[in-house]
Scaffold this active site. Sequence first.
Site, PDB file in Angstrom:
ATOM      1  N   GLU A 197      32.221   4.622  50.061  1.00  0.00           N
ATOM      2  CA  GLU A 197      32.986   3.511  50.263  1.00  0.00           C
ATOM      3  C   GLU A 197      34.140   3.395  49.016  1.00  0.00           C
ATOM      4  O   GLU A 197      35.272   3.226  49.409  1.00  0.00           O
ATOM      5  CB  GLU A 197      32.515   2.059  50.322  1.00  0.00           C
ATOM      6  CG  GLU A 197      31.613   1.873  51.453  1.00  0.00           C
ATOM      7  CD  GLU A 197      30.799   0.386  51.483  1.00  0.00           C
ATOM      8  OE1 GLU A 197      30.646  -0.147  50.354  1.00  0.00           O
ATOM      9  OE2 GLU A 197      29.832   0.380  52.428  1.00  0.00           O
ATOM     10  N   LYS A 247      18.916  -4.106  50.619  1.00  0.00           N
ATOM     11  CA  LYS A 247      20.006  -3.359  50.699  1.00  0.00           C
ATOM     12  C   LYS A 247      20.068  -2.079  49.951  1.00  0.00           C
ATOM     13  O   LYS A 247      19.572  -1.889  48.907  1.00  0.00           O
ATOM     14  CB  LYS A 247      21.274  -4.244  50.205  1.00  0.00           C
ATOM     15  CG  LYS A 247      21.788  -5.140  51.091  1.00  0.00           C
ATOM     16  CD  LYS A 247      22.637  -4.563  52.186  1.00  0.00           C
ATOM     17  CE  LYS A 247      23.281  -5.882  53.043  1.00  0.00           C
ATOM     18  NZ  LYS A 247      24.308  -5.409  53.781  1.00  0.00           N
ATOM     19  N   HIS A 261      36.650   8.092  70.814  1.00  0.00           N
ATOM     20  CA  HIS A 261      36.774   6.946  70.569  1.00  0.00           C
ATOM     21  C   HIS A 261      35.470   6.288  70.153  1.00  0.00           C
ATOM     22  O   HIS A 261      35.071   4.999  70.591  1.00  0.00           O
ATOM     23  CB  HIS A 261      36.978   6.343  72.313  1.00  0.00           C
ATOM     24  CG  HIS A 261      37.880   7.034  72.906  1.00  0.00           C
ATOM     25  ND1 HIS A 261      39.245   6.878  72.779  1.00  0.00           N
ATOM     26  CD2 HIS A 261      37.860   8.235  73.881  1.00  0.00           C
ATOM     27  CE1 HIS A 261      40.000   7.647  73.828  1.00  0.00           C
ATOM     28  NE2 HIS A 261      39.121   8.466  74.185  1.00  0.00           N
TER      29      HIS A 261
END
Length: 459
Positions: free
Chosen positions: A290, A283, A156
């Site tokens: 992705e 960043k 989970h």
Amino acid sequence: MAQLWGGRFTKETDKLVYAFNASIGFDKRLLRQDIEGSMAHVKMLGKQGILTEKETQEITQGLASIQEDVESGELVIDESYEDIHSFVEAVLTERIGDAGKKLHTGRSRNDQVALDMRLYTREQVLITSELLTELLKVIVRIMEENLDTYMPGFTHLQKAQPLTLAHHLGAYFEMFQRDRLRMGDILERMNFCPLGAGALAGTTYPLDRDHTAQLMGFKGPTLNSMDSVSDRDYLIEFLSALSIVMMHLSRFSEEIIIWNSDEYRFIEIDDAYSTGSSIMPQKKNPDIAELVRGKTGRVYGDLMALLTVMKGLPLAYNKDMQEDKEAAFDAFDTVKDCILLFTGMLDTIKFRKERMAQSAMKGFTNATDAADYLVGKGVPFREAHGIVGRLVLYCIEKNTSIDALPLEEMKEISDRFEEDIYDAVSLKACVERRLTIGAPGREAMEKVLAVYRQCLKDN
Ligand code: ARG
């Protein structure tokens, strides 16, 4: 407009119709397979006395010269032809004259395209299998180096029990190994030759289908001419298998994205596999992971397109089937790129072992082991579970962990706790005592790794 038919027609095809019908824009990538198939066909026609030796030779040389010239760039594929088959036949006739017109004896474009696609797909299946092997090698290398790199295991997405990075990556070895085995299964089932099925009902020429099949490395000829020209099951199987590969890559990508996040910082993705932001200078984004995750949807789409194209088709060939190509090619190209890039990214990831181990020590990942400890002292498991539950609650209130709690405080919850509890719940002990095969303990993992190395050797 250049087409192989016309005798029966009194009017020119409408230009839009011609363009809508044409497939050369995408089937031009079948040139090599088309020529290989034609060469085998002609060789067989010669052997059967359907063509003379001279004709056979002229056609074979003509075909070889076309391939050479396209490859060298001397001959450009002329996209005003309807499809690659028409282009090759037209250039051949232009080059060698009348013998070229005999190439299509005992053949239809229906069995021709069925063969070309099968040859092309067979190659792609093998390439995919090799790319998966390279990925598996990288996974094994990382496993070997991280047999005692402790990290939390999750259920989970919550910390559950500690394990090792080697163990975590072993799960992906299993997935990609199954994917690789699926390639072998597909090959086994698809490796039969449809050439000689004609348009749908075979031909009246005395073709030797075993011979053509053998020339192109097939196990034998397909056994029903209608199925031969209208079967695309092998493509659907391959696209299904590719979809599963993508699902696995996508799950792995998701974990890499999570591990790379500032909250986790388990890994550092190499600069060569990251990108920056045009506005936020700080960043460093996991774009490759992705994109792989994103492209998974695209490959599923290709599979759905193909399944849907095929679902209503009566026997035998229907032009709908021309739609198999763009979807299939897109899936082939996408998956190859994804495996290749993912492998490079994984190979260059830096794992922050300290940070992973620290994370494994938090979140009460040793709670099960504390309960097992009490079982060892004669407490029934259900009761031990309750005691450790209270212990965890106490620790949460005190903002501490089981292994940092003084023994006196533990004893207030249960007098069965002794000094040896600290060894029992240490990170190392929690992992290393899990020794059943398939578990993360080092001894168990080493046995599994030996099997994995063998899998890669047997190939
Ligand atoms: N371009 C066609 C395809 O990809 C080749 C077969 C054409 N056959 C025909 N009867 N029109 O399926």
